[in-house]
Write an enzyme that holds these catalytic residues in place. Structure first.
Site, PDB file in Angstrom:
ATOM      1  CE  LYS A  10      11.408 -81.390  76.494  1.00  0.00           C
ATOM      2  NZ  LYS A  10      12.782 -82.397  76.883  1.00  0.00           N
ATOM      3  CE1 TYR A  50      10.259 -87.016  75.890  1.00  0.00           C
ATOM      4  CE2 TYR A  50       8.756 -86.248  77.238  1.00  0.00           C
ATOM      5  CZ  TYR A  50       9.883 -85.964  76.514  1.00  0.00           C
ATOM      6  OH  TYR A  50      10.082 -85.105  76.087  1.00  0.00           O
ATOM      7  CG  ASN A 113      16.034 -80.571  77.185  1.00  0.00           C
ATOM      8  OD1 ASN A 113      14.765 -80.541  77.335  1.00  0.00           O
ATOM      9  ND2 ASN A 113      16.751 -81.564  76.704  1.00  0.00           N
ATOM     10  CG  HIS A 116      10.491 -83.455  72.056  1.00  0.00           C
ATOM     11  ND1 HIS A 116      11.261 -84.768  72.282  1.00  0.00           N
ATOM     12  CD2 HIS A 116       9.703 -83.936  71.151  1.00  0.00           C
ATOM     13  CE1 HIS A 116      10.864 -85.462  71.634  1.00  0.00           C
ATOM     14  NE2 HIS A 116       9.917 -85.072  70.659  1.00  0.00           N
ATOM     15  CD  GLU A 127       7.938 -87.465  68.573  1.00  0.00           C
ATOM     16  OE1 GLU A 127       8.931 -88.109  69.210  1.00  0.00           O
ATOM     17  OE2 GLU A 127       8.326 -86.304  68.378  1.00  0.00           O
TER      18      GLU A 127
HETATM   19  P1  CMP Z   1      13.646 -85.139  74.519  1.00  0.00           P
HETATM   20  O1  CMP Z   1      14.112 -84.780  73.542  1.00  0.00           O
HETATM   21  O2  CMP Z   1      12.596 -84.641  75.075  1.00  0.00           O
HETATM   22  O3  CMP Z   1      13.571 -86.710  74.898  1.00  0.00           O
HETATM   23  C1  CMP Z   1      14.028 -87.187  76.095  1.00  0.00           C
HETATM   24  C2  CMP Z   1      14.201 -86.351  77.052  1.00  0.00           C
HETATM   25  O4  CMP Z   1      15.051 -87.050  78.240  1.00  0.00           O
HETATM   26  C3  CMP Z   1      15.371 -85.402  76.589  1.00  0.00           C
HETATM   27  O5  CMP Z   1      14.764 -84.458  75.850  1.00  0.00           O
HETATM   28  C4  CMP Z   1      16.024 -84.851  77.958  1.00  0.00           C
HETATM   29  O6  CMP Z   1      15.248 -83.676  78.378  1.00  0.00           O
HETATM   30  C5  CMP Z   1      15.464 -86.152  79.131  1.00  0.00           C
HETATM   31  N1  CMP Z   1      16.989 -86.533  79.518  1.00  0.00           N
HETATM   32  C6  CMP Z   1      17.880 -87.086  78.961  1.00  0.00           C
HETATM   33  N2  CMP Z   1      18.868 -87.432  79.840  1.00  0.00           N
HETATM   34  C7  CMP Z   1      18.571 -87.248  81.050  1.00  0.00           C
HETATM   35  C8  CMP Z   1      18.949 -87.175  82.158  1.00  0.00           C
HETATM   36  N3  CMP Z   1      20.379 -87.793  82.192  1.00  0.00           N
HETATM   37  N4  CMP Z   1      18.371 -86.750  83.236  1.00  0.00           N
HETATM   38  C9  CMP Z   1      17.068 -86.263  82.885  1.00  0.00           C
HETATM   39  N5  CMP Z   1      16.403 -86.173  81.864  1.00  0.00           N
HETATM   40  C10 CMP Z   1      17.259 -86.605  80.757  1.00  0.00           C
END
Ligand code: CMP
Length: 139
Positions: A10, A50, A113, A116, A127
């Site tokens: 990311k 998403y 984070n 993914h 995906e």
């Molecule tokens: P990902 O696995 O990419 O799939 C959905 C994403 O939403 C997740 O990783 C997080 O990075 C993001 N996400 C989940 N909860 C929150 C939150 N409370 N605030 C912002 N982003 C979020």
């Protein structure tokens, strides 16, 4: 069984020049990177990718983040690749991630984070097909 999973490095990670460090963790976990490209997602691509989260309060923020910088999309192959990758990624919230995981080492917050990974075989197939043609997967 040998599986394939879809991965995104990311924007928070590409911006901090962590692509190689994250790939090292992926390979150390026994996963092979069988396709990889760096792209700058469009808003439409991020919203579609998403789509399952479109009613969540963080959807707008998530899309903005995912288009803020380039990302690296990947296909990973290996024994139980979906779970193997989720194990090496660590918990979604880096505060809950185990020692040695990608998110423990590199992630900045639940939103930023670093990576993914697909959560199930059906989503992995969808995906992968969204970002790659069959010819780009070189196992
Ligand atoms: P990902 O696995 O990419 O799939 C959905 C994403 O939403 C997740 O990783 C997080 O990075 C993001 N996400 C989940 N909860 C929150 C939150 N409370 N605030 C912002 N982003 C979020």
């Amino acid at each position: 069984a040998i599986q394939r999973t879809f991965s995104i490095i990311k924007p928070d990670a590409t911006k901090r020049n962590l692509t190689g460090a994250i790939n090292a963790k992926i390979e150390a976990a026994g996963l092979r990177i069988i396709a990889q490209k760096r792209i700058h997602m469009t808003q439409k691509q991020a919203e579609t990718f998403y789509g399952v989260h479109k009613d969540r309060p963080f959807f707008g923020e998530l899309v903005e983040f995912m288009i803020s910088e380039p990302v690296v999309v990947q296909v990973l192959e290996g024994e139980n690749a979906i779970k193997a990758y989720r194990d090496v990624m660590g918990a979604t919230n880096p505060a809950d991630a185990d020692e040695g995981t990608i998110r423990k080492e590199f992630a900045q917050s639940v939103g930023e984070n670093s990576v993914h990974g697909s959560d199930a075989p059906e989503t992995a197939a969808e995906e992968i097909a969204y970002f790659f043609s069959g010819l780009e997967l070189v196992g």
